[in-house]
Design a protein around this motif. Structure first.
Motif, PDB file in Angstrom:
ATOM      1  N   VAL A   1     101.522  70.832  -8.579  1.00  0.00           N
ATOM      2  CA  VAL A   1     102.625  71.780  -8.469  1.00  0.00           C
ATOM      3  C   VAL A   1     103.761  71.327  -9.365  1.00  0.00           C
ATOM      4  O   VAL A   1     103.850  70.153  -9.751  1.00  0.00           O
ATOM      5  CB  VAL A   1     103.106  71.920  -7.010  1.00  0.00           C
ATOM      6  N   ALA A   2     104.648  72.269  -9.708  1.00  0.00           N
ATOM      7  CA  ALA A   2     105.725  71.948 -10.645  1.00  0.00           C
ATOM      8  C   ALA A   2     106.995  72.682 -10.244  1.00  0.00           C
ATOM      9  O   ALA A   2     106.966  73.735  -9.602  1.00  0.00           O
ATOM     10  CB  ALA A   2     105.318  72.335 -12.068  1.00  0.00           C
ATOM     11  N   GLY A   3     108.098  72.106 -10.672  1.00  0.00           N
ATOM     12  CA  GLY A   3     109.390  72.722 -10.410  1.00  0.00           C
ATOM     13  C   GLY A   3     110.503  71.739 -10.646  1.00  0.00           C
ATOM     14  O   GLY A   3     110.279  70.608 -11.115  1.00  0.00           O
ATOM     15  N   ALA A   4     111.722  72.153 -10.330  1.00  0.00           N
ATOM     16  CA  ALA A   4     112.875  71.264 -10.429  1.00  0.00           C
ATOM     17  C   ALA A   4     112.693  70.089  -9.466  1.00  0.00           C
ATOM     18  O   ALA A   4     112.049  70.220  -8.424  1.00  0.00           O
ATOM     19  CB  ALA A   4     114.152  72.035 -10.102  1.00  0.00           C
ATOM     20  N   GLU A   5     113.253  68.940  -9.825  1.00  0.00           N
ATOM     21  CA  GLU A   5     113.075  67.751  -8.999  1.00  0.00           C
ATOM     22  C   GLU A   5     113.560  67.979  -7.568  1.00  0.00           C
ATOM     23  O   GLU A   5     112.907  67.542  -6.601  1.00  0.00           O
ATOM     24  CB  GLU A   5     113.811  66.554  -9.635  1.00  0.00           C
ATOM     25  N   ALA A   6     114.704  68.659  -7.406  1.00  0.00           N
ATOM     26  CA  ALA A   6     115.227  68.909  -6.061  1.00  0.00           C
ATOM     27  C   ALA A   6     114.281  69.788  -5.257  1.00  0.00           C
ATOM     28  O   ALA A   6     114.100  69.589  -4.048  1.00  0.00           O
ATOM     29  CB  ALA A   6     116.608  69.565  -6.150  1.00  0.00           C
ATOM     30  N   ALA A   7     113.651  70.760  -5.922  1.00  0.00           N
ATOM     31  CA  ALA A   7     112.696  71.630  -5.243  1.00  0.00           C
ATOM     32  C   ALA A   7     111.458  70.851  -4.815  1.00  0.00           C
ATOM     33  O   ALA A   7     110.925  71.047  -3.709  1.00  0.00           O
ATOM     34  CB  ALA A   7     112.309  72.791  -6.149  1.00  0.00           C
TER      35      ALA A   7
ATOM     36  N   GLY B   1     109.465  68.568 -13.019  1.00  0.00           N
ATOM     37  CA  GLY B   1     108.313  67.689 -13.114  1.00  0.00           C
ATOM     38  C   GLY B   1     107.138  68.246 -12.342  1.00  0.00           C
ATOM     39  O   GLY B   1     107.111  69.417 -11.964  1.00  0.00           O
ATOM     40  N   GLN B   2     106.156  67.382 -12.104  1.00  0.00           N
ATOM     41  CA  GLN B   2     104.926  67.754 -11.414  1.00  0.00           C
ATOM     42  C   GLN B   2     104.648  66.789 -10.266  1.00  0.00           C
ATOM     43  O   GLN B   2     105.051  65.618 -10.312  1.00  0.00           O
ATOM     44  CB  GLN B   2     103.726  67.706 -12.360  1.00  0.00           C
ATOM     45  N   ALA B   3     103.939  67.279  -9.280  1.00  0.00           N
ATOM     46  CA  ALA B   3     103.438  66.435  -8.190  1.00  0.00           C
ATOM     47  C   ALA B   3     102.017  66.869  -7.862  1.00  0.00           C
ATOM     48  O   ALA B   3     101.671  68.045  -7.985  1.00  0.00           O
ATOM     49  CB  ALA B   3     104.323  66.547  -6.950  1.00  0.00           C
ATOM     50  N   VAL B   4     101.190  65.907  -7.447  1.00  0.00           N
ATOM     51  CA  VAL B   4      99.812  66.184  -7.066  1.00  0.00           C
ATOM     52  C   VAL B   4      99.706  66.214  -5.548  1.00  0.00           C
ATOM     53  O   VAL B   4     100.114  65.257  -4.871  1.00  0.00           O
ATOM     54  CB  VAL B   4      98.841  65.120  -7.618  1.00  0.00           C
TER      55      VAL B   4
ATOM     56  N   LEU C   1     101.921  62.791  -4.851  1.00  0.00           N
ATOM     57  CA  LEU C   1     102.125  61.841  -5.948  1.00  0.00           C
ATOM     58  C   LEU C   1     102.932  62.507  -7.043  1.00  0.00           C
ATOM     59  O   LEU C   1     102.467  63.479  -7.656  1.00  0.00           O
ATOM     60  CB  LEU C   1     100.771  61.368  -6.495  1.00  0.00           C
ATOM     61  N   ARG C   2     104.131  62.020  -7.291  1.00  0.00           N
ATOM     62  CA  ARG C   2     104.949  62.538  -8.386  1.00  0.00           C
ATOM     63  C   ARG C   2     104.437  61.927  -9.695  1.00  0.00           C
ATOM     64  O   ARG C   2     104.260  60.702  -9.792  1.00  0.00           O
ATOM     65  CB  ARG C   2     106.411  62.170  -8.150  1.00  0.00           C
ATOM     66  N   LEU C   3     104.205  62.761 -10.696  1.00  0.00           N
ATOM     67  CA  LEU C   3     103.628  62.294 -11.955  1.00  0.00           C
ATOM     68  C   LEU C   3     104.731  61.851 -12.909  1.00  0.00           C
ATOM     69  O   LEU C   3     105.494  62.679 -13.419  1.00  0.00           O
ATOM     70  CB  LEU C   3     102.777  63.404 -12.582  1.00  0.00           C
ATOM     71  N   ALA C   4     104.791  60.564 -13.141  1.00  0.00           N
ATOM     72  CA  ALA C   4     105.847  60.004 -13.985  1.00  0.00           C
ATOM     73  C   ALA C   4     105.730  60.517 -15.413  1.00  0.00           C
ATOM     74  O   ALA C   4     104.637  60.531 -15.994  1.00  0.00           O
ATOM     75  CB  ALA C   4     105.764  58.476 -13.966  1.00  0.00           C
ATOM     76  N   GLY C   5     106.828  60.955 -15.959  1.00  0.00           N
ATOM     77  CA  GLY C   5     106.864  61.361 -17.363  1.00  0.00           C
ATOM     78  C   GLY C   5     106.340  62.755 -17.637  1.00  0.00           C
ATOM     79  O   GLY C   5     106.336  63.192 -18.786  1.00  0.00           O
ATOM     80  N   ASN C   6     105.876  63.460 -16.617  1.00  0.00           N
ATOM     81  CA  ASN C   6     105.341  64.805 -16.823  1.00  0.00           C
ATOM     82  C   ASN C   6     106.408  65.856 -16.568  1.00  0.00           C
ATOM     83  O   ASN C   6     107.216  65.734 -15.650  1.00  0.00           O
ATOM     84  CB  ASN C   6     104.152  65.064 -15.897  1.00  0.00           C
ATOM     85  N   GLY C   7     106.402  66.903 -17.382  1.00  0.00           N
ATOM     86  CA  GLY C   7     107.310  68.018 -17.195  1.00  0.00           C
ATOM     87  C   GLY C   7     106.674  69.072 -16.305  1.00  0.00           C
ATOM     88  O   GLY C   7     105.568  68.887 -15.782  1.00  0.00           O
TER      89      GLY C   7
ATOM     90  N   ALA D   1     112.329  68.820  -1.762  1.00  0.00           N
ATOM     91  CA  ALA D   1     112.385  69.660  -0.561  1.00  0.00           C
ATOM     92  C   ALA D   1     110.988  70.031  -0.094  1.00  0.00           C
ATOM     93  O   ALA D   1     110.703  70.048   1.118  1.00  0.00           O
ATOM     94  CB  ALA D   1     113.211  70.911  -0.847  1.00  0.00           C
ATOM     95  N   LEU D   2     110.091  70.325  -1.043  1.00  0.00           N
ATOM     96  CA  LEU D   2     108.718  70.664  -0.673  1.00  0.00           C
ATOM     97  C   LEU D   2     108.044  69.499   0.036  1.00  0.00           C
ATOM     98  O   LEU D   2     107.399  69.677   1.074  1.00  0.00           O
ATOM     99  CB  LEU D   2     107.920  71.039  -1.929  1.00  0.00           C
ATOM    100  N   GLU D   3     108.180  68.308  -0.527  1.00  0.00           N
ATOM    101  CA  GLU D   3     107.506  67.147   0.056  1.00  0.00           C
ATOM    102  C   GLU D   3     107.951  66.899   1.493  1.00  0.00           C
ATOM    103  O   GLU D   3     107.163  66.437   2.327  1.00  0.00           O
ATOM    104  CB  GLU D   3     107.754  65.915  -0.831  1.00  0.00           C
TER     105      GLU D   3
END
Length: 338
Positions: free
Chosen positions: A176-182, A134-137, A198-204, A185-187
């Motif tokens: 940023v993007a990556g596997a959910e576990a990654a 997914g993605q996070a802002v 902010l994790r973006l719901a529904g985004n790959g 860990a980043l956060e």
């Protein structure tokens, strides 16, 4: 009468939310183009945009889904583009953010209006085909809308430690993007930021190699002969300008369904090039929504364009005579429409 020179910016995912429900009906009800788009969706057995836009209530589980959000946003933006009064405004360049690149192709005349919609519609479906992730802002800019280089370096170091990839460079923000576990860990490892990630719901994991399945589907489904030379300069997600007499349509197709999907999208570079190469009198952000306005402002500030070097400078200019016009804002919209 001398026309004002404008750069047009096309929005991407995340710009059609609850406040935007009904945007097509409010601004483009009865549009011939909207009827064409609904007819194209009917051929594929998909619900009409007029029905989705006219729903009694915004449904995040429906309206934020890629195969719904992409065509809705594209239609809003493209019809806004057609509403610009080109007797008063000369469009000197077009750019977009992420999914907005597909709208920019149509606005610049590199693909037809029908093919532009078909691309956005298909990519809304294809974008759901990807490796897990997914993605996070991450908001890097402080209250003054400037970015501390040391903070930016620390964030990139943390990303490298956890295998998280840059996805979109967005002014004072980094997607940023990556596997959910990654991402988890980043956060936990980030330096203090102005806002929580902010994790973006529904985004790959858009704009990373994890989208290879989506790129493969696009290349198989969307033909190269839909592409032509743009009629106005087109600024891509690297800051490269595609000009009318220099563009090879096959290369534009290859970029669109290759690099544009699989590599980071640098919206910051696109806006910086738009300012420096084309020196527009104004920048016009198409609707729906206005979430890109802050990112554009942050690029203006970082570039010190028109001697605007702070948030206060930008706000003062907007109050006097808006340099950035958001068509999602009714008062600003009236400045540019026919």
């Amino acid at each position: 009468m001398t026309r004002e020179r404008i750069v047009v910016v096309c929005p991407g995912r995340g710009t059609y939310n609850a406040p935007e429900l009904g945007y097509l009906a409010r601004h483009h009800g009865g549009s011939e183009w909207l009827a064409r788009f609904d007819a194209l969706r009917a051929v594929g057995g998909k619900p009409a945009l007029t029905a989705l836009d006219g729903a009694a209530k915004f449904d995040p589980g429906l309206h934020l889904r890629g195969d719904v959000a992409a065509p809705l946003i594209h239609a809003c933006a493209y019809l806004d583009f057609l509403a610009i009064d080109q007797d008063r405004f000369e469009i000197v360049a077009v750019t977009g953010n992420s999914m907005g690149w597909y709208t920019a192709l149509a606005c610049a005349g590199a693909v037809s209006g029908e093919h532009g919609f078909a691309i956005a519609d298909a990519m809304g479906v294809n974008s759901q085909g990807h490796e897990p992730g997914g993605q996070a802002v991450l908001v890097l800019a402080g209250e003054d809308w400037t970015v501390d280089p040391a903070l930016e370096r620390a964030v990139h170091a943390a990303m490298a430690r956890h295998g998280v990839l840059p996805s979109i460079r967005l002014g004072g923000m980094l997607v940023v993007a990556g596997a959910e576990a990654a991402l988890d860990a980043l956060e936990a490892d980030l330096p203090p930021l102005a806002r929580a990630p902010l994790r973006l719901a529904g985004n790959g994991p858009f704009h990373t190699p994890l989208m290879q399945q989506s790129a493969d589907a696009a290349r198989a489904q969307l033909p190269v002969d839909w592409f032509a030379r743009p009629q106005v300069p087109l600024i891509d997600g690297r800051g490269q300008v595609w000009r009318r007499f220099e563009t090879d349509p096959a290369q534009l197709w290859d970029y669109t369904f290759g690099h544009q999907i699989l590599q980071p999208y640098d919206f910051t570079a696109a806006i910086r090039v738009a300012l420096r190469e084309f020196a527009p009198d104004r920048v016009v952000l198409l609707g729906p929504g206005e979430t890109l306005g802050g990112a554009i402002a942050q690029v203006v500030i970082a570039t010190k364009w028109l001697d605007i070097s702070s948030r206060n400078d930008f706000t003062a200019r907007q109050g006097e005579d808006p340099y950035l016009i958001g068509m999602g804002r009714p008062v600003q919209r009236e400045i540019v429409i026919r």
